[in-house]
Structures are given as C-alpha cells and as structure tokens.
Write an enzyme that holds these catalytic residues in place. Structure first.
Site, PDB file in Angstrom:
ATOM      1  N   ASP A  67       1.278  -1.137  -0.062  1.00 19.57           N
ATOM      2  CA  ASP A  67       0.298  -0.054   0.228  1.00 19.57           C
ATOM      3  C   ASP A  67       0.818   1.090  -0.383  1.00 19.57           C
ATOM      4  OD1 ASP A  67       0.730  -0.332   2.253  1.00 19.57           O
ATOM      5  OD2 ASP A  67      -0.801  -0.671   3.445  1.00 19.57           O
ATOM      6  N   ASN A 137      -7.757  -3.276  14.357  1.00 25.63           N
ATOM      7  CA  ASN A 137      -8.789  -2.913  13.942  1.00 25.63           C
ATOM      8  C   ASN A 137      -8.885  -4.634  12.969  1.00 25.63           C
ATOM      9  OD1 ASN A 137      -7.218  -2.240  11.547  1.00 25.63           O
ATOM     10  ND2 ASN A 137      -8.958  -0.324  11.155  1.00 25.63           N
ATOM     11  N   HIS A 139      -7.073  -4.663  10.147  1.00 24.07           N
ATOM     12  CA  HIS A 139      -6.467  -4.808   8.518  1.00 24.07           C
ATOM     13  C   HIS A 139      -5.732  -5.796   8.308  1.00 24.07           C
ATOM     14  CE1 HIS A 139      -4.438  -0.695   9.015  1.00 24.07           C
ATOM     15  NE2 HIS A 139      -3.569  -2.142   9.473  1.00 24.07           N
ATOM     16  N   GLU A 144      -9.532  -1.970   5.169  1.00 27.16           N
ATOM     17  CA  GLU A 144     -10.377  -1.777   6.815  1.00 27.16           C
ATOM     18  C   GLU A 144     -11.442  -2.403   7.317  1.00 27.16           C
ATOM     19  OE1 GLU A 144      -8.466   0.217   8.225  1.00 27.16           O
ATOM     20  OE2 GLU A 144      -7.873   1.614   8.222  1.00 27.16           O
TER      21      GLU A 144
END
Ligand code: F6R
Length: 267
Positions: A67, A137, A139, A144
C-alpha cells in the site's frame, strides 16, 4: 494455518528473515509482497545485516508493496516508497526497477493505477511470499473492516482508528492522508504463501480475532483462514489472547523435535 509463537519481537524478525532468505534461495527470481509500518522494521534490519554478511543475492527478486498513501510523493520521508528505499532496498542488491509501490500522483487516474498494479503482479507471475502486519482493527494492507473479502487493488479511505494509530509518524498539524491505495484481500490471498507478523499486546485482540474468530469482513485478516499456506509469526504478547496458544506451542515443538530426529537419522 500455522501459528508460531516466539518470545520476543527480535525472534519474530529472525524467523521471518529465515523464511524470506529460504524463499530467495529456493527461487532466485522470487516475487515478494512487502509491508511497511513498525512491525517489519526489525525484519528489514535483519535482512540488511545478513545481506552484508552472506552472499545471498536479491538481483533477480521482484517486490510489490501492499500500500501507499495518496498525496505523498516518493521523496516524502513519510511515504512508504521512501520507507522501503531507506529500510531495505538501499541495503540489498535489488534492482530498483524491480521494486513496486502502488503510488498514485494527484494527476493520475487512481482506478487506472490500481488496474495496472494488478496487471504488473500478474505479469511477474504472482506473489510467491507475502509479508503482512496487522492493524489493531484487524486490517491487512489498508483493507479496513468491512472491506470486501474478494477485493483487488483499489483506493480505500482509512478509518479514524488507523489514522490515530499512524498519527505518530506525522508531526503536529502536518497533513496526514486519509486515502491510500492498497492491494485487496483477494490480491493478498492469491499469494502462494503468506506470513503475518505481529508483536506486542496492542495486537493481541486483532490476532485472536484473525486466527480464532469467525471469518468476517469486520476483521479482514480473518480471511486468511481460507489460505492454504499461511503462517502467523507472533511474539508472546501478541499471542496473549489466543485460546489455543498452548496447542500452537505444542505443535511447533513437535515439528522441531521431528525435524531434529530426522536430521539425526540422516547423520
Ligand atoms: C503497512 C500495512 C499495514 C500495517 C499495519 C500494522 O504496509 O499494510 O496493514 O501492517 O497497519 O502497522 P504497524 O506494524 O505499524 O503496527
């Protein structure tokens, strides 16, 4: 799924470096998928140190990063391209042209950039070994919670939690992008082998949801439960919420004992 629990972040880095070196030894033109963030810093240091000491060459290796932020140029010290150049690529003999980070200039069409990124991975023959970290979280990449489990490379908006988690990398009042290009969950799952690294107590809940929770878009890393060749290399703090931690430790010990007795039998 293989779950390897080791005592420290240093051992996580060493185990992961063994895997990467093993992959490049087995296939000199290996295609590696790479992550940024705090977790792989020790890994890249370890690979860099080893590369200075041994004769393993990365000349024919190709890499694809997971990313990149939209809105930061490659020369921006907070960009993932800058991070990779500094932390790894400049320390090994890899050809810069073979290293890919999914960057998107403000003048470019993001959709086109994403499609091109997928096409480059396919042209390279697919990813042999994908390294991942995990967000608090759940990811992976910047997929996400609520990301499609069959997503490909695309633009994602970061959640408040991810923006907060990564705030430490930006100075006060400094522009922090909320948009990023990320490989999709399907892109990641297409890799032949996946290594997920996690260290520290703050990752414990996400790690346990990924390994022992239900497969759900609300924990993108849980999609790895469908992968045939995935290894989690985690330290004991990150493993602290796993219900079956003792079982994973026992399996790992049994594998090592078996390898040792085979080795002895061959001596
Ligand atoms: C980075 C990436 C992210 C990180 C994750 C954990 O390229 O894809 O998924 O791996 O946010 O980040 P750290 O390691 O900084 O806790």
């Amino acid at each position: 799924m293989e779950v390897i629990i080791v005592d420290s972040p240093k051992l996580v880095a060493e185990r992961a470096a063994d895997e990467i070196e093993g992959q490049v030894e087995a296939k000199s033109d290996a295609v590696l998928g790479l992550a940024t963030g705090s977790t792989p810093l020790r890994l890249y240091k370890e690979i860099s140190t080893r590369a200075a000491q041994n004769s393993l060459s990365y000349k024919s290796v190709t890499t694809f990063n997971l990313d990149e932020y939209i809105g930061l140029s490659a020369s921006d010290p907070r960009s993932y391209r800058f991070y990779m150049d500094q932390r790894l690529f400049s320390n090994i003999d890899i050809e810069t042209a073979n290293t890919h980070v999914p960057s998107c200039a403000l003048t470019e069409d993001p959709q086109e950039v994403c499609e091109q990124y997928e096409a480059s991975i396919a042209r390279a023959g697919g990813i042999d070994l994908q390294v991942l970290g995990i967000g608090t979280n759940g990811h992976i990449g910047f997929n996400e919670p609520s990301s499609s489990l069959s997503s490909l490379t695309r633009v994602k908006t970061l959640t408040d939690r991810t923006v907060r988690d990564n705030r430490r990398l930006f100075a006060d009042n400094e522009f922090q992008p909320r948009l990023a290009i990320t490989m999709g969950i399907q892109t990641i799952s297409n890799a032949t082998r996946v290594l997920l690294l996690a260290t520290g107590k703050r990752k414990a809940a996400a790690v346990s949801a990924a390994i022992e929770g239900p497969v759900t878009a609300m924990c993108p890393a849980s999609a790895l439960q469908f992968h045939r060749n995935v290894t989690f290399i985690i330290d004991s703090a990150a493993a602290s919420e796993l219900k079956q931690a003792d079982y994973y430790r026992w399996v790992e010990q049994a594998k090592q004992d078996l390898a040792l007795s085979r080795h002895r039998a061959l001596d």
